[in-house]
Design a protein around this motif. Sequence first.
Motif, mmCIF file in Angstrom:
data_model
loop_
_atom_site.group_PDB
_atom_site.id
_atom_site.type_symbol
_atom_site.label_atom_id
_atom_site.label_comp_id
_atom_site.label_asym_id
_atom_site.label_seq_id
_atom_site.Cartn_x
_atom_site.Cartn_y
_atom_site.Cartn_z
ATOM 1 N N SER A 276 -6.447 -5.175 -4.674
ATOM 2 C CA SER A 276 -5.337 -5.827 -5.399
ATOM 3 C C SER A 276 -5.616 -7.301 -5.672
ATOM 4 O O SER A 276 -5.066 -7.879 -6.616
ATOM 5 C CB SER A 276 -4.034 -5.761 -4.601
ATOM 6 O OG SER A 276 -3.767 -4.477 -4.163
ATOM 7 N N THR B 187 -12.327 -1.141 -11.232
ATOM 8 C CA THR B 187 -13.751 -0.777 -11.255
ATOM 9 C C THR B 187 -14.562 -1.980 -10.790
ATOM 10 O O THR B 187 -14.122 -3.130 -10.922
ATOM 11 C CB THR B 187 -14.221 -0.402 -12.680
ATOM 12 O OG1 THR B 187 -13.731 -1.377 -13.582
ATOM 13 C CG2 THR B 187 -13.751 0.971 -13.085
ATOM 14 N N ASN C 267 -8.018 1.060 -2.884
ATOM 15 C CA ASN C 267 -7.310 0.494 -4.024
ATOM 16 C C ASN C 267 -6.460 -0.709 -3.600
ATOM 17 O O ASN C 267 -6.426 -1.734 -4.285
ATOM 18 C CB ASN C 267 -6.413 1.588 -4.626
ATOM 19 C CG ASN C 267 -6.042 1.303 -6.053
ATOM 20 O OD1 ASN C 267 -6.915 1.008 -6.888
ATOM 21 N ND2 ASN C 267 -4.760 1.360 -6.343
ATOM 22 N N TYR C 268 -5.816 -0.582 -2.456
ATOM 23 C CA TYR C 268 -4.950 -1.658 -1.945
ATOM 24 C C TYR C 268 -5.761 -2.941 -1.741
ATOM 25 O O TYR C 268 -5.359 -4.027 -2.186
ATOM 26 C CB TYR C 268 -4.339 -1.182 -0.633
ATOM 27 C CG TYR C 268 -3.417 -2.155 0.055
ATOM 28 C CD1 TYR C 268 -2.345 -2.731 -0.608
ATOM 29 C CD2 TYR C 268 -3.595 -2.470 1.407
ATOM 30 C CE1 TYR C 268 -1.490 -3.604 0.047
ATOM 31 C CE2 TYR C 268 -2.750 -3.337 2.069
ATOM 32 C CZ TYR C 268 -1.693 -3.904 1.382
ATOM 33 O OH TYR C 268 -0.843 -4.772 2.028
ATOM 34 N N ASP D 265 -15.582 1.749 -7.064
ATOM 35 C CA ASP D 265 -14.450 1.938 -7.984
ATOM 36 C C ASP D 265 -13.284 2.526 -7.200
ATOM 37 O O ASP D 265 -13.484 3.307 -6.272
ATOM 38 C CB ASP D 265 -14.819 2.918 -9.111
ATOM 39 C CG ASP D 265 -15.885 2.330 -10.026
ATOM 40 O OD1 ASP D 265 -16.079 1.094 -10.002
ATOM 41 O OD2 ASP D 265 -16.526 3.118 -10.750
ATOM 42 N N SER D 266 -12.072 2.144 -7.573
ATOM 43 C CA SER D 266 -10.885 2.743 -6.942
ATOM 44 C C SER D 266 -9.948 3.189 -8.054
ATOM 45 O O SER D 266 -10.278 3.069 -9.234
ATOM 46 C CB SER D 266 -10.212 1.727 -6.018
ATOM 47 O OG SER D 266 -9.594 0.718 -6.784
ATOM 48 N N LYS D 267 -8.784 3.675 -7.663
ATOM 49 C CA LYS D 267 -7.868 4.249 -8.659
ATOM 50 C C LYS D 267 -7.598 3.277 -9.826
ATOM 51 O O LYS D 267 -7.690 3.654 -10.982
ATOM 52 C CB LYS D 267 -6.550 4.615 -7.969
ATOM 53 C CG LYS D 267 -5.605 5.400 -8.820
ATOM 54 C CD LYS D 267 -4.427 5.898 -7.986
ATOM 55 C CE LYS D 267 -3.115 5.696 -8.694
ATOM 56 N NZ LYS D 267 -2.523 4.363 -8.583
ATOM 57 N N ASP D 268 -7.318 2.042 -9.510
ATOM 58 C CA ASP D 268 -6.950 1.093 -10.580
ATOM 59 C C ASP D 268 -8.010 0.048 -10.897
ATOM 60 O O ASP D 268 -7.804 -0.775 -11.786
ATOM 61 C CB ASP D 268 -5.665 0.345 -10.180
ATOM 62 C CG ASP D 268 -4.498 1.274 -9.960
ATOM 63 O OD1 ASP D 268 -4.327 2.204 -10.779
ATOM 64 O OD2 ASP D 268 -3.763 1.096 -8.968
ATOM 65 N N SER E 66 0.895 3.962 -1.780
ATOM 66 C CA SER E 66 0.304 5.309 -1.880
ATOM 67 C C SER E 66 -0.758 5.530 -0.802
ATOM 68 O O SER E 66 -1.513 6.506 -0.870
ATOM 69 C CB SER E 66 -0.273 5.524 -3.274
ATOM 70 O OG SER E 66 -1.111 4.439 -3.580
ATOM 71 N N ASN F 130 0.853 -1.205 0.000
ATOM 72 C CA ASN F 130 0.000 0.000 0.000
ATOM 73 C C ASN F 130 0.881 1.244 0.000
ATOM 74 O O ASN F 130 0.848 2.048 0.924
ATOM 75 C CB ASN F 130 -0.919 -0.032 1.222
ATOM 76 C CG ASN F 130 -1.977 1.055 1.167
ATOM 77 O OD1 ASN F 130 -2.122 1.761 0.158
ATOM 78 N ND2 ASN F 130 -2.718 1.212 2.247
ATOM 79 N N ASP G 238 -3.585 4.128 -0.117
ATOM 80 C CA ASP G 238 -4.938 4.210 -0.678
ATOM 81 C C ASP G 238 -5.611 2.863 -0.370
ATOM 82 O O ASP G 238 -5.503 1.895 -1.129
ATOM 83 C CB ASP G 238 -4.807 4.459 -2.191
ATOM 84 C CG ASP G 238 -6.151 4.493 -2.895
ATOM 85 O OD1 ASP G 238 -7.166 4.061 -2.302
ATOM 86 O OD2 ASP G 238 -6.184 4.930 -4.063
#
Length: 497
Positions: free
Chosen positions: A257, A400, A253-254, A395-398, A248, A246, A250
């Motif tokens: 993964s 959906t 988003n983490y 949804d997160s940075k990387d 950043s 993790n 976040d």
Amino acid sequence: KKAKMIVEKDFKVSEVDKRIYGSFVEHLGRCVYGGIYEPGHPEADENGFRKDVAQLVRELNVPLVRYPGGNFVSGYNWEDGVGPKENRPRRLELAWRTIETNEIGTNEFADWAKLVGAEVNMAVNLGTRGVDAARNLVEYCNHPSGTYYSDLRISHGYKEPHKIKTWCLGNEMDGPWQIGAKTATEYGRLANEAAKVMKLVDPSIELVACGSSSRTMPTFADWEATVLDHTYHNVEYISLHQYYGNRSNDIANYLASSLEMDDFIKSVISIADYIKSKKRSKKTINLSFDEWNVWYHSNDADRKIEPWSIAPPQLEDIYNFEDALLVGSMLITLLKNADRVKIACMAQLVNVIAPIMTENGGPAWKQTIFYPFMHTSTFGRGVVLNPIVSSPKYDSKDFTDVPVLDTTAVYNEENEELTIFAVNRDLEDTLLLEADIRNFDGYRVLEHIVLENDDLKQVNTATNQAVAPHTGGDAKNDNGHVTASLPKLSWNVIRLK
Ligand code: AHR
């Protein structure tokens, strides 16, 4: 928020191969020396193995341990680690730039594996060495007697062969950092020849060819295709390695993964099956996810370690609560793919990116990630079911459409137990889970284990198990309708019988 699942006895993914609860011991940092082995420690047995560590490994229920590397194996001479200890050479260990004393080698490790009730998953060196050293090691370990290497083993005090079944053909041979790294064609040819000859020595062994060191490698996919094109007839598995972090900070988003991990698995399955089609083969190659975990906390500290010391504190990630949640999701991902993932090794077992930590001369203790591993390894035996899940998504940075509820269920026919594993990824809300367990008539909730914490960054230490599970979850079953509140950001194990 609410999520629903239907758990149906006949919707099966696959029987769980217990080897997906494997782990990994590398000659790296304090994993072996100061980890599993510390002569002179008050807890050391007559062979120098730490009894407190062995006990924690038994609690984790680890059935298979990969050894001796990792990057280490690509420069390792197995002959250095057998025979009288006083004759064993000290070597420059070039993968991690330390001194290797060779106090522990093949036979001692086989003894230790027996002590903790695990099988060895042995890796051979295809970096600096090749077919000859690999076939000799198989003969040394597995041939009963009456030949040079089997008799050498006997002369070293091991009359019975170790009967090692699972073998890795090198390690991360695609990585530029690897000692003796190779192109896919160079490696594919060598791995195939090594495989062929190792099986001439012992046809009962199973072999893992190296896949990519991670999904982000530029050669990913082409590497797998080329390697399998060369090795298809002589290997049973292709390996996957992946670590997350993790970096950043976040969390949404983490925690997502594990979706990437799932994608990685699906991609490798399609590549393996493409080669199967190309060869018109009836044989299916399965997957060995033989390195997976969270790894990033220790990166800065490692850069400051001076070279050429013995067993320095390398890769000593101290895991926090959020890491335990992702590890839970990674375990769920392995289970969901149990039809093709037959081996998986959490990397690693003690001190080095590990669920178990030790202090030299001091106590051994459980990191946060110990718990989801122990729960799945203990209760996740049997048949993985394929529940129909409907969950809120985000949804997160990387990513959906990340399901807030990450879940799977395992049915242990022998004990007539059903276990639901679930992560609530929601940052703010409790998730109300409604599970329809239809044909599990008369089942009652045995316990609802919860791992939760208000502080995502909370870690455990030798003296404070701040992150530890409790059994106060509220799951109940009313005539086949299970309801449970899954606290925000929590790992849950609902056991029914
Ligand atoms: O597990 C730590 C290291 O990660 C292993 O030695 C190597 O295979 C991978 O890069």
